[in-house]
Write a protein that holds these residues in place. Structure first.
Motif, PDB file in Angstrom:
ATOM      1  N   PRO A  89     -50.784  94.971 -50.239  1.00 19.86           N
ATOM      2  CA  PRO A  89     -49.716  94.694 -49.264  1.00 19.86           C
ATOM      3  C   PRO A  89     -49.348  93.108 -49.104  1.00 19.86           C
ATOM      4  N   GLY A  90     -50.094  92.309 -49.682  1.00 19.13           N
ATOM      5  CA  GLY A  90     -50.039  90.791 -49.622  1.00 19.13           C
ATOM      6  C   GLY A  90     -50.801  90.148 -48.690  1.00 19.13           C
ATOM      7  N   ALA A  91     -51.875  90.613 -48.010  1.00 22.68           N
ATOM      8  CA  ALA A  91     -52.469  90.232 -46.915  1.00 22.68           C
ATOM      9  C   ALA A  91     -53.341  88.745 -47.297  1.00 22.68           C
ATOM     10  N   LEU A  92     -53.783  88.789 -48.219  1.00 23.10           N
ATOM     11  CA  LEU A  92     -54.435  87.562 -48.859  1.00 23.10           C
ATOM     12  C   LEU A  92     -53.533  86.507 -49.010  1.00 23.10           C
ATOM     13  N   ALA A  93     -52.507  86.604 -49.550  1.00 21.39           N
ATOM     14  CA  ALA A  93     -51.439  85.771 -49.652  1.00 21.39           C
ATOM     15  C   ALA A  93     -50.981  84.975 -48.218  1.00 21.39           C
ATOM     16  N   ARG A  94     -50.777  85.920 -47.407  1.00 16.64           N
ATOM     17  CA  ARG A  94     -50.248  85.643 -45.869  1.00 16.64           C
ATOM     18  C   ARG A  94     -51.363  84.564 -45.486  1.00 16.64           C
ATOM     19  N   SER A  95     -52.552  84.766 -45.563  1.00 17.54           N
ATOM     20  CA  SER A  95     -53.879  84.320 -44.869  1.00 17.54           C
ATOM     21  C   SER A  95     -54.033  82.957 -45.453  1.00 17.54           C
ATOM     22  N   ILE A  96     -53.830  83.080 -46.684  1.00 20.98           N
ATOM     23  CA  ILE A  96     -54.006  81.600 -47.567  1.00 20.98           C
ATOM     24  C   ILE A  96     -53.147  80.722 -47.266  1.00 20.98           C
ATOM     25  N   LYS A  97     -51.748  81.119 -47.083  1.00 19.94           N
ATOM     26  CA  LYS A  97     -50.768  80.285 -46.443  1.00 19.94           C
ATOM     27  C   LYS A  97     -51.009  79.562 -45.219  1.00 19.94           C
ATOM     28  N   ALA A  98     -51.311  80.574 -44.420  1.00 20.54           N
ATOM     29  CA  ALA A  98     -51.650  80.254 -43.187  1.00 20.54           C
ATOM     30  C   ALA A  98     -52.781  79.190 -42.713  1.00 20.54           C
ATOM     31  N   ALA A  99     -53.702  79.162 -43.695  1.00 19.07           N
ATOM     32  CA  ALA A  99     -54.788  78.098 -43.589  1.00 19.07           C
ATOM     33  C   ALA A  99     -54.596  77.007 -44.251  1.00 19.07           C
ATOM     34  N   GLN A 100     -53.348  76.853 -44.734  1.00 21.61           N
ATOM     35  CA  GLN A 100     -52.651  75.494 -45.266  1.00 21.61           C
ATOM     36  C   GLN A 100     -53.655  74.666 -46.151  1.00 21.61           C
ATOM     37  N   PRO A 101     -53.993  75.209 -47.243  1.00 15.59           N
ATOM     38  CA  PRO A 101     -54.917  74.524 -48.047  1.00 15.59           C
ATOM     39  C   PRO A 101     -54.178  73.226 -48.631  1.00 15.59           C
ATOM     40  N   GLY A 102     -54.845  72.153 -49.319  1.00 16.46           N
ATOM     41  CA  GLY A 102     -54.430  70.979 -49.617  1.00 16.46           C
ATOM     42  C   GLY A 102     -53.506  71.275 -51.040  1.00 16.46           C
ATOM     43  N   CYS A 103     -53.931  72.336 -51.740  1.00 13.45           N
ATOM     44  CA  CYS A 103     -53.317  72.680 -52.804  1.00 13.45           C
ATOM     45  C   CYS A 103     -51.897  73.298 -52.702  1.00 13.45           C
ATOM     46  N   LEU A 104     -51.555  73.639 -51.361  1.00 15.00           N
ATOM     47  CA  LEU A 104     -50.563  74.632 -51.377  1.00 15.00           C
ATOM     48  C   LEU A 104     -48.913  74.098 -52.132  1.00 15.00           C
ATOM     49  N   SER A 105     -48.762  72.768 -51.818  1.00 12.78           N
ATOM     50  CA  SER A 105     -47.847  72.216 -52.509  1.00 12.78           C
ATOM     51  C   SER A 105     -47.611  72.483 -53.972  1.00 12.78           C
ATOM     52  N   ALA A 106     -48.654  72.608 -54.635  1.00 14.45           N
ATOM     53  CA  ALA A 106     -48.850  72.780 -56.061  1.00 14.45           C
ATOM     54  C   ALA A 106     -48.990  74.113 -56.525  1.00 14.45           C
ATOM     55  N   LEU A 107     -49.069  74.875 -55.364  1.00 14.27           N
ATOM     56  CA  LEU A 107     -49.472  76.376 -55.901  1.00 14.27           C
ATOM     57  C   LEU A 107     -48.245  77.198 -56.254  1.00 14.27           C
ATOM     58  N   ARG A 108     -48.669  77.983 -57.057  1.00 17.58           N
ATOM     59  CA  ARG A 108     -47.683  78.946 -57.617  1.00 17.58           C
ATOM     60  C   ARG A 108     -48.610  80.359 -57.361  1.00 17.58           C
TER      61      ARG A 108
END
Length: 347
Positions: A89-108
């Motif tokens: 259901p996308g739980a991992l995607a939601r929690s990774i975005k919530a963690a705001q990793p440094g790579c987020l701006s480059a992340l596909r």
């Protein structure tokens, strides 16, 4: 209305001259148009089983740290792809975005999920697709509790290794028969085993992992799953320990009963996987992996935030407080913490 899994299996048995190989049965029971994952089968508290991302956001926060480390090792590329294989259901995607990793701006973020019902629950910002991308990528592929659900051939020791097939009985139920397998001598079957011993031959899982690894130009493949170091190890265990069914968070019935209504899963034989794609750079338990990437410091941070805000807790404080409970579940040596984590690097 699509045909039921039982109807599809019955038709396939007829086309196979009355006996269907077990891996084909499992494929239809799970992924056919009436199969478990094509209908309502799902991870999550309201689903049939809980995977690590559904425990809470802590697992994703640790994966985010691993992602940042991989991104940095690759030289911080502007285009960095994360393939979440079997995204549920996308739980991992939601929690990774919530963690705001440094790579987020480059992340596909590519969320691969065969179930249309589960894809409908994915967040809008991810690429939600039913099949793996075909282009080579710079980034990572994560298969969290995916390979254990891929169809496998089933062999039984009966004066020699014989292969399980499924037949339909007069009352419409399904039963198992054993037949010779012409290619048995070329498969990863133990030389010796007790009468009645069973083993999976996980060719689909090995092929999937090989394709995933070949699709990475630079980056990492992470496999997290129930696993056995060897096929012989599975042969020496009671088969009901490593061949399981689940429905509504409880163990299900025999794997031939009510196809389409329950999950079918098996421990992954790592010797088969590694023989096909090579040895990983490192193997750890999930507990060790999470410790390596900072779960303890995240839990300490959660305690600190809770202590500071306990007098007037807000949602953030409650989330941070939950990290202690989540860490206990994720590191449980008798549960999720005992999962094996194999990491393959292509740099």
């Amino acid at each position: 209305m699509p045909p039921s899994a039982s109807d599809e299996i019955s038709a396939a048995i007829a086309l196979a001259d009355g006996a269907l190989r077990f891996d084909r049965f499992m494929d239809l029971a799970l992924y056919g148009s009436g199969g478990f994952y094509s209908q309502e089968g799902a991870a999550g508290r309201r689903g049939d089983f809980i995977t690590s991302p559904e425990i809470g956001p802590l697992f994703g926060a640790v994966i985010a740290r691993w992602l940042d480390a991989t991104w940095t090792a690759l030289g911080r590329p502007d285009d960095f792809t994360f393939v979440d294989a079997g995204a549920g259901p996308g739980a991992l995607a939601r929690s990774i975005k919530a963690a705001q990793p440094g790579c987020l701006s480059a992340l596909r973020y590519v969320a691969v999920e065969v179930s249309a019902a589960q894809r409908a629950r994915h967040p809008d910002w991810v690429e939600s697709v039913p099949v793996m991308p075909t282009e080579r990528l710079t980034g990572v592929v994560v298969a969290n509790e995916l390979l254990d659900n891929l169809p496998f051939r089933l062999f039984v020791m009966d004066g020699g290794w014989r292969e399980a097939h499924v037949v339909e009985q007069r009352d419409g139920t399904f039963a198992e028969i054993l037949a010779a397998a012409p290619d048995a001598g070329s498969l990863a079957l133990p030389d010796r085993a007790a009468h009645g011993a069973r083993v999976p031959v996980q060719q689909v899982a090995a092929t999937w992992a090989g394709a995933a690894l070949a699709g990475i130009e630079r980056g990492r493949l992470l496999v997290i799953d129930y696993a056995s170091a060897t096929t012989a190890g599975l042969a020496g265990r009671p088969w009901r320990e490593w061949l399981r069914t689940y429905r509504s968070h409880t163990r299900g019935e025999h794997y031939l009963r009510q196809p389409g209504s329950q999950d079918i899963t098996a421990d992954v034989a790592f010797d088969q996987l590694f023989a096909a794609i090579g040895e990983p750079d490192v193997i750890r338990s999930q507990s060790q992996f999470l410790q390596r990437w900072g779960i303890d410091s995240l839990v300490d941070e959660g305690r600190r935030v809770w202590n500071e805000r306990a007098a007037a807790p807000d949602l953030f404080a409650m989330t941070m407080r939950s990290r202690v409970r989540e860490a206990e579940a994720l590191g449980d040596p008798n549960g999720l913490g005992a999962f094996s984590v194999a990491e393959f690097t292509v740099f």
